[in-house]
Design an enzyme around this catalytic site. Structure first.
Site, PDB file in Angstrom:
ATOM      1  CE  LYS A  23      -2.928   0.737   3.604  1.00 46.90           C
ATOM      2  NZ  LYS A  23      -2.902   2.200   4.133  1.00 46.90           N
ATOM      3  NE  ARG A  28       5.665   6.546   1.255  1.00 44.70           N
ATOM      4  CZ  ARG A  28       5.040   6.546   2.042  1.00 44.70           C
ATOM      5  NH1 ARG A  28       3.776   5.818   1.810  1.00 44.70           N
ATOM      6  NH2 ARG A  28       4.986   6.851   3.265  1.00 44.70           N
ATOM      7  NE  ARG A 123      -6.124   8.426  10.900  1.00 45.17           N
ATOM      8  CZ  ARG A 123      -5.329   7.459  10.137  1.00 45.17           C
ATOM      9  NH1 ARG A 123      -5.915   7.060   9.121  1.00 45.17           N
ATOM     10  NH2 ARG A 123      -4.150   7.240  10.232  1.00 45.17           N
ATOM     11  CG  ASP A 316       0.544   0.036   9.423  1.00 45.19           C
ATOM     12  OD1 ASP A 316      -0.087   0.669  10.036  1.00 45.19           O
ATOM     13  OD2 ASP A 316       1.012   0.242   8.275  1.00 45.19           O
ATOM     14  CE  LYS A 343      -0.916   4.217  12.556  1.00 43.84           C
ATOM     15  NZ  LYS A 343      -0.298   4.470  11.310  1.00 43.84           N
TER      16      LYS A 343
END
Length: 432
Positions: A23, A28, A123, A316, A343
């Site tokens: 991901k 990117r 967030r 993660d 998160k």
């Protein structure tokens, strides 16, 4: 809301599979391809909701992108070539899209607005706004420091930026902004974080100097970015669910192929080895990103201690480390993980709640958990909730494999954010 019956497994998970593309790299590659000259070709692109949010936002900024399945072609517009969008850019649930685009948009010649769904709009974004302001970025946020964000693009100035939070997203936002600045920029971080942005930018021709001893990156603008071919390796954060399942489900022996083995992403593998997992790695390629096949089998695990210095390389995967701890012999402690509270959900709280439902002996702490491992759990409540968090949903599905009580997952579709084929791939290994 949809509810899915989760699988109870006593036969074990066996076989091999390749997980979807990474991901972080997919995001990117799209963005850097958009800022380059010429065509960038991306294969094994992650077709997940977060990455599609990035793709659509770039299209709204005038970038020509054609996607056929996991094959994507991006016609770059150059570093200063994006165009003003006709409407606010919809980030949906993607924090990566939001924070990295804030860096890109800060140096463009127009004003734009970023909006998101209810979860993303809670967030924190000041942590990005502040470092970008050191380069002169003008970014307006809500009174709470959240989305919507209004980015007033204008010329930026190079600066020295010292980050207070070890975050690859914030670091990347500053680097992408620095490409457009007058003068060089040096960004330093308290601990090393994943370096996909730096690796990709170097491959595209950017002038970056990495000082590993100082945990800093210096960006010298002016270099021409040229489109490249990018093969996205398998996402180690997605592979992690199967590696953990293979370790804790009896009679399991499985291989995950072509996984990204970037040292900044292999924290879970190091934890598995530390806990005594029967795991082996066969590196199959090394270049811009190392990759290989990881094989694991059912293991007798011992308790583990994870501290702040370990966290950046497995941020993660920490909920999965907690699951390993719940299956291990002894008492495990995980600390320094306060970042999990901001998160998609407050993952420290939601993981603790999930474990209590499953009958795990867990104590929630401000920055982690204390967990007493047990061979068997006594389920307290059968309806588990993803709370719209893709990683929590997959964690619940893996944990359920150990249960002797029928369990259900509320909002299983949340997994589509990063792994749309998760349940199908689990079934291929016998988890259905």
């Amino acid at each position: 809301m949809q509810k899915r019956a989760l699988t109870i497994n006593s036969r074990g998970l066996n076989g091999e599979l390749a997980v979807p593309g990474d991901k972080s790299i997919s995001h990117r590659a799209l963005m850097i391809g958009a800022l380059s000259e010429g065509t960038t070709v991306i294969d094994h692109f992650l077709v997940g909701e977060d990455c599609l949010s990035t793709l659509r936002a770039l299209q709204d900024l005038g970038v020509e992108i054609e996607r056929k399945g996991e094959h994507v072609e991006v016609i770059g517009r150059g570093i200063a070539g994006l165009v003003e969008p006709a409407a606010p850019l919809q980030m949906n649930n993607s924090g990566t899209s939001t924070r990295l685009l804030m860096g890109i948009l800060a140096g463009q010649s127009f004003t734009s607005q970023l909006v998101g769904d209810a979860s993303l709009s809670r967030r924190p974004m000041k942590r990005v706004q502040g470092p970008l302001a050191r380069l002169g970025a003008q970014i307006g946020l809500s009174e709470a420091g959240t989305l919507p964000a209004t980015v007033v693009g204008h010329p930026l100035q190079g600066a020295r930026v010292k980050l207070e939070v070890a975050s690859a997203q914030i670091k990347s936002a500053v680097i992408l902004a620095a490409l457009q600045a007058q003068g060089s920029t040096t960004v330093s971080e308290p601990l090393p974080t994943r370096d996909h942005t730096e690796r990709l930018l170097k491959a595209f021709g950017a002038n970056l100097t990495v000082d590993r001893a100082a945990n800093s990156i210096t960006v010298t603008p002016g270099a021409r970015l040229v489109g490249q071919e990018v093969l996205v390796p398998g996402d180690p954060s997605s592979a992690a669910f199967f590696l953990v399942a293979g370790a804790v489900i009896a009679n399991s022996h499985l291989t995950v192929k072509d996984v990204c083995l970037n040292p900044t992403r292999t924290g879970l593998i190091r934890v598995l080895k530390k806990m005594g997992a029967r795991l082996s790695i066969k590196e199959t390629a090394s270049g811009g990103e190392p990759l290989g096949d990881v094989t694991i089998q059912t293991s007798q695990l011992r308790a583990v201690t994870v501290t702040a210095k370990d966290v950046p390389d497995l941020i993660d995967e920490l909920p999965l480390v907690a699951l390993l701890a719940a299956c291990a012999d002894g008492v495990s402690e995980i600390s320094g993980a306060g970042e999990l509270r901001v998160k998609e959900t407050d993952r420290i709280q939601t993981v603790a709640e999930l474990f209590l439902q499953l009958g795990v002996d867990v104590e929630e702490r401000p920055d982690g958990w204390r967990i007493v491992g047990r061979p068997n759990w006594q389920v307290q409540k059968p309806n588990l909730n993803s709370h719209g968090d893709h990683r929590l949903g997959m964690l619940a599905a893996v944990a359920a494999l150990r249960s002797t009580t029928p369990l259900f997952l509320i909002d299983p579709d949340a997994v589509a954010v990063s792994y749309p084929s998760f349940f199908a791939d689990l079934a291929k290994l016998g988890g259905a």
